[in-house]
Design an enzyme around this catalytic site. Structure first.
Site, PDB file in Angstrom:
ATOM      1  N   CYS A 182      -8.298  -1.804   4.025  1.00  0.00           N
ATOM      2  CA  CYS A 182      -8.264  -2.944   4.960  1.00  0.00           C
ATOM      3  C   CYS A 182      -9.629  -3.291   5.494  1.00  0.00           C
ATOM      4  O   CYS A 182      -9.873  -4.410   5.925  1.00  0.00           O
ATOM      5  CB  CYS A 182      -7.378  -2.646   6.152  1.00  0.00           C
ATOM      6  SG  CYS A 182      -5.794  -2.018   5.687  1.00  0.00           S
ATOM      7  N   GLU A 236     -16.381 -10.515   3.713  1.00  0.00           N
ATOM      8  CA  GLU A 236     -15.239 -10.319   2.810  1.00  0.00           C
ATOM      9  C   GLU A 236     -14.719 -11.660   2.291  1.00  0.00           C
ATOM     10  O   GLU A 236     -14.468 -11.831   1.091  1.00  0.00           O
ATOM     11  CB  GLU A 236     -14.118  -9.579   3.537  1.00  0.00           C
ATOM     12  CG  GLU A 236     -12.908  -9.283   2.649  1.00  0.00           C
ATOM     13  CD  GLU A 236     -11.766  -8.611   3.416  1.00  0.00           C
ATOM     14  OE1 GLU A 236     -11.429  -9.077   4.521  1.00  0.00           O
ATOM     15  OE2 GLU A 236     -11.217  -7.629   2.905  1.00  0.00           O
ATOM     16  N   GLU A 253       0.839  -1.201   0.000  1.00  0.00           N
ATOM     17  CA  GLU A 253       0.000   0.000   0.000  1.00  0.00           C
ATOM     18  C   GLU A 253       0.876   1.254   0.000  1.00  0.00           C
ATOM     19  O   GLU A 253       0.548   2.253  -0.644  1.00  0.00           O
ATOM     20  CB  GLU A 253      -0.929  -0.029   1.234  1.00  0.00           C
ATOM     21  CG  GLU A 253      -1.982   1.062   1.220  1.00  0.00           C
ATOM     22  CD  GLU A 253      -3.083   0.831   2.253  1.00  0.00           C
ATOM     23  OE1 GLU A 253      -3.097  -0.247   2.879  1.00  0.00           O
ATOM     24  OE2 GLU A 253      -3.913   1.732   2.433  1.00  0.00           O
ATOM     25  N   CYS A 260     -10.565  -1.570  14.469  1.00  0.00           N
ATOM     26  CA  CYS A 260     -10.940  -2.976  14.617  1.00  0.00           C
ATOM     27  C   CYS A 260     -11.162  -3.385  16.073  1.00  0.00           C
ATOM     28  O   CYS A 260     -11.930  -4.298  16.360  1.00  0.00           O
ATOM     29  CB  CYS A 260      -9.870  -3.876  14.021  1.00  0.00           C
ATOM     30  SG  CYS A 260      -9.425  -3.411  12.351  1.00  0.00           S
ATOM     31  N   GLU A 272       2.337   1.747  -3.448  1.00  0.00           N
ATOM     32  CA  GLU A 272       1.258   2.247  -4.302  1.00  0.00           C
ATOM     33  C   GLU A 272       1.055   3.744  -4.043  1.00  0.00           C
ATOM     34  O   GLU A 272       0.907   4.535  -4.980  1.00  0.00           O
ATOM     35  CB  GLU A 272      -0.019   1.458  -3.939  1.00  0.00           C
ATOM     36  CG  GLU A 272      -1.201   1.680  -4.846  1.00  0.00           C
ATOM     37  CD  GLU A 272      -2.414   0.874  -4.355  1.00  0.00           C
ATOM     38  OE1 GLU A 272      -2.418   0.430  -3.178  1.00  0.00           O
ATOM     39  OE2 GLU A 272      -3.360   0.704  -5.136  1.00  0.00           O
ATOM     40  N   GLU A 312     -14.737 -12.437  -5.723  1.00  0.00           N
ATOM     41  CA  GLU A 312     -13.367 -12.347  -6.247  1.00  0.00           C
ATOM     42  C   GLU A 312     -12.325 -12.780  -5.212  1.00  0.00           C
ATOM     43  O   GLU A 312     -11.154 -12.903  -5.539  1.00  0.00           O
ATOM     44  CB  GLU A 312     -13.088 -10.928  -6.766  1.00  0.00           C
ATOM     45  CG  GLU A 312     -13.047  -9.838  -5.702  1.00  0.00           C
ATOM     46  CD  GLU A 312     -14.416  -9.295  -5.298  1.00  0.00           C
ATOM     47  OE1 GLU A 312     -15.445  -9.939  -5.624  1.00  0.00           O
ATOM     48  OE2 GLU A 312     -14.460  -8.256  -4.640  1.00  0.00           O
ATOM     49  N   LYS A 320     -15.602  -9.207   8.068  1.00  0.00           N
ATOM     50  CA  LYS A 320     -14.575 -10.097   7.511  1.00  0.00           C
ATOM     51  C   LYS A 320     -15.200 -11.411   7.033  1.00  0.00           C
ATOM     52  O   LYS A 320     -14.689 -12.056   6.129  1.00  0.00           O
ATOM     53  CB  LYS A 320     -13.508 -10.386   8.568  1.00  0.00           C
ATOM     54  CG  LYS A 320     -12.610  -9.210   8.872  1.00  0.00           C
ATOM     55  CD  LYS A 320     -11.566  -8.993   7.791  1.00  0.00           C
ATOM     56  CE  LYS A 320     -10.845  -7.676   7.990  1.00  0.00           C
ATOM     57  NZ  LYS A 320     -10.080  -7.274   6.805  1.00  0.00           N
ATOM     58  N   SER A 356      -6.971   2.006  -2.316  1.00  0.00           N
ATOM     59  CA  SER A 356      -5.800   1.163  -2.554  1.00  0.00           C
ATOM     60  C   SER A 356      -6.262  -0.181  -3.099  1.00  0.00           C
ATOM     61  O   SER A 356      -7.240  -0.754  -2.629  1.00  0.00           O
ATOM     62  CB  SER A 356      -5.056   0.961  -1.237  1.00  0.00           C
ATOM     63  OG  SER A 356      -4.243  -0.188  -1.337  1.00  0.00           O
TER      64      SER A 356
END
Lengths: 663, 168
Positions: free
Chosen positions: A299, A361, A279, A499, A282, A366, A358, A319
């Site tokens: 994230c 996710e 990241e 988190c 990037e 994908e 999560k 990102s």
């Protein structure tokens, strides 16, 4: 001295400072006035009436919605008040599904606790017969309307803190329910799975969905099971076993997992380190080329879905790095089978996360198959209990190598500001070209929901925003779109404090708990030898062996992802011309928010006029539809099977004429 | 052709209504009321569209729409028949009227609206016209001192009128 103002609560003098209401003042005086609907982070609602107090000369009033005034004499515990509270709890209980032993909130339920505190041994009211179906459509949450007490905490949380409003009150009077839009399943609406509704729910009406059985199954099978533990889990699991918030139990978690039958225990902080490098690189590239700035962090899966729903035009700014959880899954499935001489299908990767999003996710199209199951901190606690392990007397064990080795930068990911600080630790050395001994960027830390940080790196200024709560994220994202701010990097976490305040953490209604978990993460950072992700030798090894170099093609294949526009609500098109089977060509003009703003309404009007003028009504069917999920290219028009991005009237008519010619 | 432009008008009309209220979320109730006048009910997609336009959540719009009895969430017939079932009308046999109409227009047990969207049949508590009991209202027209025979005739007339209109 004279400036001090006092109030009298239960015959004791209490100083008024900046308390918003009598309830907070009473809590300061160590009196816990019961309440369901009061949360200091949410607006004051005054619905449950449990927090009633008696003010001399004014009678009964709700303490949550009354400001303290000097000289007030307040009683919080009179016979009348006790009776009122008892009656309220009995009324709620008469409306509540009381199958406590089979409820996930058993023993952490506020209603259960208050029923015990007020010594309710009999319910004087007739039980209502309701048997609504549970909504188990989401990967992250289960909604059980039979346990809802209509306090509205979830509604206000989703609306005020997360800026979504996926849930709201519907219907009226005795029929009132808390429902997603149009009574749809929660997975079909704009819910981002952050689970904050479940975090504030006083009962078991909204709870995280468990995957414990699946995990046991994997352990029981003859497979290699590896687990990753997220940073925030190690500072909160102790609470589940009666320890103070923030107590670090990494070593005990490792031993417990090994006893449960997990073969290897690794650390999500390792891939957090990896995230920082990818990241960060990037970010540096974008800084250099001045493209797609500001860069948003990626994230938090709650934030990612939120952006996909509301800010499609910013998707290129996010990102492209996968979250540390997914990077771990992707790497583990790539490296571990060969290393351990097993087939890929004989490896199961489990994550232990503080987070409900999560779970969603890991099941995204994908990303799927990278992580087999996600369990929350709560679920891990439960599994340890199920196995009969005495957690508090476990000897700590160390994490397994190589994915168990991390720097402090990867650990502070669990707190709001941590990602930014870790990225700075990497970027600063890259920009200045110098190794430095200091590593802390204390300006990134704090409790505010939106924090602005400017860091000067040898004359190069980097402007950052650190945000938690999606309502705050919405505000910042709008500012970015309206060119009202000059940020280079924006970190977004959906949950309060990051988190550590996730919905999968042990149940706590106290914000102080979240704060102490965060402090602990920074303590761990201090106590580690390495703090900068780029110094992690195992990461270097990882690049040498598998990933090539930072930002390489190989790294992109394994560690980066794509984002997709998402419709807020799955729905059908709004029909304009009656659809009939003999119409040869269908035109759909998107009138979703983005296309609408870009003038799709006018476009549709002109297309309709054209169809009528040319007498095409018999062969052409035009519809306003709500979203083609292609919002960054608005306005979008579909003619037959052709999707036209950035459509103009002329473009549309050219295509239409072409199609008509071909009939 | 007439029907098609009518549908288009609906959508234009929604935008017009939203414009009239300056896209103010606090005007949600009057906005929904005017939209219902166009559609005779509030279609889900339209509520979502209103929510996006006003920058509020679809769940909030749904909440408001379900709070008020006035707002209808399922399609309504062109002719809304309200049978008064207040005490006076009930005693004078209003349920006979209800059953007569129900049979005539072919409504199933749990249904309110006919499949061709011509009729919606419902009961109301009291229309305040007890002197005319039993009473029914079709759209805005009041019919008093009814008998099942009279009622049947009224419905037949409407059906006939509609049929003739279509043929023209």
């Amino acid at each position: 001295m004279e400036n001090k103002k006092y109030i009298e609560i239960d015959n004791r003098k209490v100083e008024i400072e900046d308390e918003r209401n009598i309830l907070e003042l009473a809590r300061k005086a160590n009196i816990d006035i019961p309440t369901f609907c009061y949360h200091s982070e949410l607006s004051i609602y005054g619905a449950c009436r449990l927090c009633m107090v008696e003010i001399e000369g004014r009678g009964l009033t709700t303490s949550c919605s009354t400001k303290p005034e000097p000289g007030m004499k307040i009683k919080t515990n009179t016979r009348q008040l006790r009776e009122i509270r008892k009656t309220i709890i009995e009324l709620i209980l008469a409306n509540h599904d009381k199958n406590c032993p089979t409820c996930q909130k058993n023993q952490s339920c506020k209603l259960q606790d208050l029923a015990r505190r007020f010594d309710i041994d009999e319910i004087s009211f007739k039980q209502t017969e309701k048997d609504e179906p549970k909504d188990e459509s989401s990967h992250a949450l289960i909604r059980d309307p039979n346990k809802c007490i209509l306090c509205g905490d979830c509604v206000r949380m989703c609306n005020e803190i997360q800026g979504i409003g996926a849930l709201d009150f519907a219907y009226r009077g005795a029929k009132v329910q808390v429902l997603p839009a149009f009574g749809h399943d929660i997975s079909d609406v704009d819910c981002v799975n952050c689970g904050q509704c479940a975090r504030v729910c006083p009962t078991g009406a909204i709870v995280p969905k468990k995957e414990i059985d699946e995990v046991w199954e994997k352990i029981d099978e003859d497979k290699m099971v590896v687990a990753q533990i997220a940073p925030a889990v190690r500072v909160s699991l102790g609470e589940y076993f009666g320890k103070e918030p923030g107590e670090v139990s990494t070593g005990q978690i490792v031993s417990a997992l090994k006893m449960l039958g997990v073969d290897k225990v690794y650390d999500t902080s390792f891939t957090a380190d990896l995230t920082v490098l990818e990241e960060g690189a990037e970010f540096l590239e974008r800084l250099e080329t001045d493209q797609n700035l500001p860069q948003f962090s990626s994230c938090c899966p709650g934030w990612v879905k939120f952006a996909e729903q509301y800010f499609p035009e910013l998707l290129d700014n996010i990102s492209s790095c996968k979250s540390p959880q997914q990077m771990f899954g992707s790497l583990a499935k790539k490296i571990l089978p060969e290393k351990n001489n097993i087939e890929e299908e004989d490896l199961s990767v489990i994550s232990i996360m503080p987070c409900t999003a999560k779970k969603y996710e890991a099941k995204r199209e994908e990303l799927k198959d990278e992580i087999d199951n996600v369990i929350t901190t709560q679920e891990l606690g439960l599994m340890i209990e199920q196995a009969g392990i005495d957690f508090n007397s476990l000897e700590p064990e160390s994490l397994d190598m190589p994915f168990g080795f991390k720097t402090g930068g990867g650990v502070i990911f669990g707190s709001s500001g941590g990602v930014s600080e870790a990225v700075l630790r990497y970027v600063s050395e890259k920009v200045t070209g110098k190794k430095s001994d200091s590593y802390e960027y204390r300006e990134t830390r704090g409790e505010e929901g939106i924090r602005e940080v400017t860091v000067n790196l040898d004359g190069k200024e980097i402007n950052m925003a650190i945000v938690y709560g999606l309502a705050n994220a919405k505000k910042v994202a709008k500012d970015v779109l309206n060119d009202k701010c000059k940020y280079d990097f924006i970190e977004v976490m959906a949950c309060p404090g990051g988190c550590i305040g996730g919905a999968g953490q042990p149940v706590s209604y106290d914000l102080e708990t979240i704060k102490r978990r965060g402090e602990s993460l920074y303590q761990i950072d201090k106590s580690l030898h390495l703090h900068k992700p780029q110094d992690n030798p195992y990461i270097t090894e990882c690049y040498d062996d598998v990933l090539d170099e930072i930002g390489s093609k190989r790294a992109h294949e394994l560690l980066h992802t794509k984002y997709y526009n998402k419709q807020r609500i799955s729905k059908e098109g709004l029909e304009l011309i009656k659809q009939s089977k003999d119409k040869k060509i269908e035109i759909g003009v998107c009138v979703g928010t983005n296309c609408y703003v870009k003038g799709s309404q006018e476009l549709l009007r002109r297309i309709m006029q054209y169809i009528q003028k040319k007498g095409y009504s018999d062969i052409v069917d035009a519809q306003a539809t709500f979203c083609f999920e292609n919002c960054s290219q608005a306005p979008v028009v579909r003619i037959g099977d052709e999707l036209i991005n950035g459509c103009t009237f002329d473009k549309a008519m050219n295509v239409l004429e072409e199609k008509i010619k071909n009939i | 052709m007439a029907k098609e432009s009518l549908k288009m008008l609906h959508f234009e009309k929604i935008c017009e209504i939203l414009n009239d209220y300056d896209y103010r979320p606090d005007k949600l109730i009057p906005i929904l009321r005017e939209i219902q006048e166009e559609y005779r009910y509030l279609p889900e997609e339209v509520m979502t569209f209103v929510a996006s336009s006003l920058d509020i959540s679809p769940a909030r719009v749904f909440g408001v729409a379900t709070f008020f009895e006035h707002f209808k969430l399922s399609p309504r017939g062109k002719y809304v028949i309200k049978i008064c079932d207040g005490t006076a009308c009930h005693v004078k046999g209003s349920m006979n009227l209800y059953n007569t109409i129900k049979e005539k227009i072919g409504l199933g047990d749990e249904e309110e609206t006919t499949d061709d969207l011509l009729f919606t049949l419902e009961t109301v508590s009291c229309l305040g016209a007890c002197g005319l009991a039993p009473v029914m209202v079709i759209n805005d027209k009041v019919y008093g001192q009814l008998t099942p025979e009279k009622t049947e005739k009224i419905i037949e007339d409407i059906i006939k009128k509609e049929k003739d209109g279509e043929e023209e």
